[in-house]
Scaffold this motif. Structure first.
Motif, PDB file in Angstrom:
ATOM      1  N   LYS B 296       0.831  -1.207   0.000  1.00  0.00           N
ATOM      2  CA  LYS B 296       0.000   0.000   0.000  1.00  0.00           C
ATOM      3  C   LYS B 296       0.869   1.262   0.000  1.00  0.00           C
ATOM      4  O   LYS B 296       1.911   1.297   0.648  1.00  0.00           O
ATOM      5  CB  LYS B 296      -0.876   0.000   1.257  1.00  0.00           C
ATOM      6  CG  LYS B 296      -2.330  -0.139   0.916  1.00  0.00           C
ATOM      7  CD  LYS B 296      -3.309  -0.046   2.036  1.00  0.00           C
ATOM      8  CE  LYS B 296      -2.902   0.358   3.394  1.00  0.00           C
ATOM      9  NZ  LYS B 296      -3.930   0.179   4.389  1.00  0.00           N
ATOM     10  N   ILE B 298       0.836   5.192   1.066  1.00  0.00           N
ATOM     11  CA  ILE B 298       0.087   6.147   1.884  1.00  0.00           C
ATOM     12  C   ILE B 298       0.661   7.525   1.619  1.00  0.00           C
ATOM     13  O   ILE B 298       1.849   7.756   1.802  1.00  0.00           O
ATOM     14  CB  ILE B 298       0.173   5.774   3.376  1.00  0.00           C
ATOM     15  CG1 ILE B 298      -0.368   4.356   3.578  1.00  0.00           C
ATOM     16  CG2 ILE B 298      -0.600   6.764   4.225  1.00  0.00           C
ATOM     17  CD1 ILE B 298      -0.080   3.778   4.930  1.00  0.00           C
ATOM     18  N   SER B 326      -5.108  12.637  -2.244  1.00  0.00           N
ATOM     19  CA  SER B 326      -5.179  11.163  -2.182  1.00  0.00           C
ATOM     20  C   SER B 326      -5.378  10.773  -0.725  1.00  0.00           C
ATOM     21  O   SER B 326      -4.475  10.214  -0.098  1.00  0.00           O
ATOM     22  CB  SER B 326      -3.887  10.529  -2.687  1.00  0.00           C
ATOM     23  OG  SER B 326      -3.491  11.095  -3.885  1.00  0.00           O
ATOM     24  N   SER B 328      -5.880   9.005   2.605  1.00  0.00           N
ATOM     25  CA  SER B 328      -5.847   7.606   3.029  1.00  0.00           C
ATOM     26  C   SER B 328      -6.963   7.321   4.020  1.00  0.00           C
ATOM     27  O   SER B 328      -7.227   6.174   4.350  1.00  0.00           O
ATOM     28  CB  SER B 328      -4.493   7.283   3.661  1.00  0.00           C
ATOM     29  OG  SER B 328      -4.216   8.238   4.654  1.00  0.00           O
TER      30      SER B 328
END
Lengths: 273, 660
Positions: B296, B298, B326, B328
């Motif tokens: 992932k 972040i 973006s 998280s």
């Protein structure tokens, strides 16, 4: 002269790059070059573009798209955001103009090389090829034209079109795919430049001193004689490649696979496009 | 031409095509959506007074200071509201703390109904401090049969504030809202419109904001609210470090390498794949950072500042804000609203308490850097606010500016005279009011309000020490003081404990983990005894420090009263709960001077720190309370406030039966 030299160097470089693929089917060499070209062009794009500006603008454009989504029930707002989006898009096109110009020259050079190597089938030993030659001022009388060939057999009839100053006839290669055509003592190369997959396949000749020799390596550069033709071309069939169950032209293969590699390169090297 | 540029051109044409398509679709759907909205929406009970209501929240904007400045000819725009509309004090909640007061503002109910009594909520079973407004954790589930299957966990974030914000009610009436940075709106709730969460949005480390200082060696300063990391010297031109980020699944922190390079006059900071140029003593722009946690990615944003100490560099990095482009974690409704804002205006602070008061407290940044940071956050908010105003011709816009609160907390000690940061802040807030007024139409209602006022904080009171001194709290043998979380407290003998900014809890049997006080008569007598004694608490000079003590049952009503502190202590101006005892510490002195830069506060008796209310229309200003704002706005929009709301509409109405 300089274009000739550059063209020769480029041909040599491509020949060397394609060395490992000489005995493999042509598609492999084409795929490899497409992949390299994609990476090369994305690198040029990165070097010549303002990545920060493009990144910011792309985000703004995305913001404007979200603006449309947020106000989808209000036509006035949607139109306002759509207008802004189109304006941002115009700016974007301006931002990519510079890298686009930088990419254009290598792209055209590679285009010419690939077209020459993968654009048409090489001559078939048993299939006749139609040759058309064109004269500069006026078409000489038939008996003034002396046509012979080395490793090729000339097949009459000779068709003369006065208005176009053109003469056509057919030939068949006798032994292998390399030969030459002699018209009134001047020799013009025919067939492929080498006996391997990925070699340049000549599709004609030209006596004009132009950039053609740089961007179209499939056209052989010839010397203009007083009573000789200025240019000529050979009827060769285009080639299709079997890729993913379809029949693709070399251009389709190149565009798709260079784009895939460009996207992969952009992702890998974090290039904003 | 070429794959890169070719893509650009192709996508460009797609963009134009989509834009035109969206416009046409919107125009075609507009009559349909209009009809659907008309059919679905509930009829308003009253004739609306305003088509658009704008609430401009100025956290901590003090009516006393504003009045002083207006009387001396300053704050012209607020003065015009005073002269032509309304300007008055606004009663705040008990206690007058932002999460409590803004929760009451948005729900129109007292804390007993929305369950927010402080920043911190005591975990009564474990005697630990937890965040009162948000719960984060993971839920684990198993998929499959018997041995065949796998366990998986899913993180969750839950808003603990109960009751319903008034803008959610507007949805039924087809009224759209844009809510910007109102405290206690994280995680964002669904509404008809857009919402960007405010106070209590965490950083990527899961804290309420922890900065990082990189230096060659630990300076010995406190890093409370932040962390220190070593900046290693590779050579005299190159220094390296590691920026810790969010926690990974394996319990380790994700990190990003940091490299500081002195190349001639240029100072280059490479962090991850980003390269920025730093200037000494100047805060950088936002830098986007990508942490990797397994597979992932972040995304975070942070700002950096370089200072030189004895020839050695020191780099300050703000808390790792959630990247609004973006995110998280959800910080807006709809999720893409934060992307819209970040796309249009660039990255912005998303952390709940974005201004780094801890860094200034610990001398990790200078006053100038702090002010730069605070005002740039204000500028970001201002852009969002005016964008919201420009996009809303009808409905509700609420925006809360925190800068006023943070600057007063940190610069109160410098006074409010001309050219002090607090004075300049009031001028700037007045400019904001002026700009808002210039945007108003004739059918618009503007409400300028603050959740509480401000006063000084020069002396700390350690309530746990006081409880210890008076025989209500006991430490285990050998323990003299406690830093935090009541480590070392002897619960078998302790009858009362203090946690949070103004609360004292009894150690009730059955309610607390190791309770010993019997509920009922014994508890009531004990509460009365503690309250009486507290009112007599005085400094060495004989000055009384407690203004009032409020039993929870007197000030709160509702289903969540049991979660409230048993006593809410209203200190006099200048006195506040000590830093240690807020999180369960027991210090060595009951009363001691506050030596921190955080020298202004509002966590005193709530009656001493009322908020401000101003409006362009005349409101009934007598005894106006923060609970009245929600009913007033609903009423202005033609909606009858729901019966659970406790406040009254402040509009000067002739009759309430003026239905449409």
């Amino acid at each position: 002269m300089i274009f000739n030299t550059i063209g020769s160097i480029l041909t040599l470089v491509l020949d060397i790059i394609l060395l490992p693929f000489r005995s493999l089917p042509s598609i492999w060499g084409l795929l490899f070059i497409s992949f390299l070209a994609g990476l090369g062009m994305i690198s040029i794009f990165r070097l010549t573009s303002n990545q920060e500006k493009i990144s910011r603008l792309r985000k703004r454009m995305l913001g404007e798209v979200f603006g449309i989504l947020l106000h989808i029930s209000s036509p006035a707002s949607v139109m306002r955001f759509a207008g802004r989006l189109i304006w941002s898009n115009t700016l974007y096109l301006l931002y990519i103009l510079k890298p686009l110009l930088f990419i254009a020259i290598p792209f055209m050079l590679i285009w010419g090389q690939l077209d020459a190597r993968y654009g048409s089938n090489s001559v078939d030993l048993n299939t006749p090829v139609t040759v058309t030659v064109e004269y500069g001022n006026s078409l000489p009388e038939r008996d003034e034209i002396d046509v012979a060939g080395t490793n090729i057999e000339i097949i009459p009839p000779f068709v003369m079109v006065d208005t176009l100053r053109q003469l056509s006839f057919r030939i068949i290669f006798e032994d292998d795919m390399i030969g030459s055509l002699d018209i009134n003592g001047t020799s013009y190369s025919m067939g492929a430049t080498g006996l391997w997959n990925g070699a340049i396949i000549l599709r004609g000749f030209d006596t004009a001193n132009s950039l053609k020799c740089l961007f179209c390596p499939c056209i052989d550069r010839a010397v203009l004689e007083d009573d000789g033709p200025v240019s000529g071309w050979y009827s060769l069939k285009g080639v299709r490649y079997a890729v993913l169950g379809g029949h693709w032209s070399w251009l389709a293969v190149f565009l798709v696979f260079s784009s895939v590699s460009a996207i992969a390169g952009a992702k890998l090297f974090n290039v904003k496009i | 031409m070429g794959p890169g540029a070719g893509f650009g051109i192709v996508t460009s044409f797609l963009v134009i095509l989509n834009a035109v398509f969206a416009s046409m679709l919107s125009a075609l759907l507009w009559p349909i959506t209009l009809i659907v909205r008309f059919i679905k929406r509930r009829r308003r009970q009253y004739k609306q007074i305003a088509k658009r209501v704008i609430v401009l929240g100025l956290d901590g904007f003090s009516p006393q200071i504003a009045e002083q400045m207006m009387d001396s000819g300053k704050l012209p725009h607020l003065s015009s509201l005073r002269n032509n509309g309304t300007f008055c004090k606004l009663q705040t909640t008990c206690p007058g703390i932002s999460p409590v007061a803004w929760s009451s503002f948005q729900t129109g109910v007292n804390p007993g109904k929305h369950d927010i009594f402080d920043f911190l909520a005591p975990d009564r079973k474990r005697y630990l401090a937890t965040l009162s407004s948000v719960k984060t954790g993971t839920t684990s589930s198993r998929l499959g049969f018997g041995y065949f299957g796998f366990n998986f966990s899913k993180p969750f974030v839950r808003l603990l504030r109960k009751s319903k914000p008034f803008w959610i009610l507007l949805r039924k009436y087809g009224i759209k809202s844009i809510i910007l940075r109102v405290p206690i709106t994280y995680p964002p709730e669904s509404l008809d419109g857009q919402l960007l969460s405010g106070m209590c949005v965490p950083d990527l480390r899961g804290t309420q904001g922890s900065y990082t200082v990189f230096s060659k060696s630990d300076s010995g300063e406190s890093y409370a609210g932040g962390i220190w990391r070593e900046l290693s010297e590779v050579n005299e031109h190159l220094w390296t470090g590691m920026l810790p980020g969010p926690m990974k699944n394996d319990g380790e922190c994700a990190v990003i390498p940091l490299e500081l390079k002195f190349a001639g006059k240029r100072i280059i900071l490479r962090i991850g794949d980003r390269k920025i140029y730093l200037s000494e003593g100047i805060l950088s722009e936002w830098v986007e950072l990508t942490f990797k946690s397994g597979r992932k990615k972040i995304k975070a944003i942070s700002r950096f500042c370089l200072t030189m100490e004895n020839g050695c560099p020191s780099v300050y990095s703000t808390a790792l804000h959630i990247d609004p482009f973006s995110p998280s974690m959800p910080i807006s409704h709809p999720v893409y609203y934060s992307k819209y804002l970040a796309g249009l205006f660039g990255p912005f602070a998303t952390l709940g308490l974005a201004e780094d008061t801890w860094a200034l407290n610990n001398n990790a940044v200078s006053e100038n850097i702090f002010l730069d940071q605070a005002w740039s956050i204000f500028d970001e908010r201002e852009r969002m606010y005016f964008d919201a105003l420009s996009r809303t011709s009808r409905g509700l816009v609420v925006c809360v500016f925190d800068t006023s609160d943070r600057i007063q907390h940190m610069f109160w000690g410098q006074g409010t005279s001309q050219d002090t940061p607090v004075y300049n802040m009031y001028l700037r807030m007045d400019e904001l009011i002026g700009r808002t007024l210039s945007e108003l139409g004739k059918d618009d209602m503007l409400v300028v309000m603050s959740d509480h006022g401000f006063t000084s904080f020069h002396t700390c009171i350690d309530f746990n020490r006081w409880l210890l001194s008076n025989g209500y709290l006991f430490l285990k043998d050998g323990v003299e003081t406690v830093d935090t979380s009541f480590k070392g407290v002897d619960w078998s003998r302790t009858r009362a404990w203090s946690m949070g900014l103004a609360g004292i809890m009894l150690n009730i049997k059955g309610r607390e983990g190791k309770g010993i006080v019997e509920p009922g008569r014994e508890a009531e007598d004990l509460l009365a005894e503690i309250a009486d004694k507290l009112l007599l608490l005085e400094t060495d000079e004989g000055e009384l420090v407690i203004n009032a003590v409020y039993p929870a049952s007197d000030v709160y009503q509702g289903p969540y009263v049991n979660g409230a502190p048993d006593l809410v202590i209203g200190t006099k101006a200048g006195f506040r709960a000590g830093w240690g005892c807020v999180t369960g510490g027991v210090g060595s002195e009951v009363i001691y001077p506050n030596t921190r830069r955080w020298n202004g506060d509002h966590c005193h008796d709530h009656k001493l720190v009322p908020g401000t209310l101003a409006s362009n229309i005349k409101l009934e200003s007598e005894n106006a309370s923060i609970l009245d704002i929600a009913p007033t706005i609903l009423r202005a929009l033609g909606i009858r406030p729901p019966s659970y709301m406790e406040g009254k509409a402040l509009l000067e109405m002739k009759t309430d039966n003026e239905a449409t």
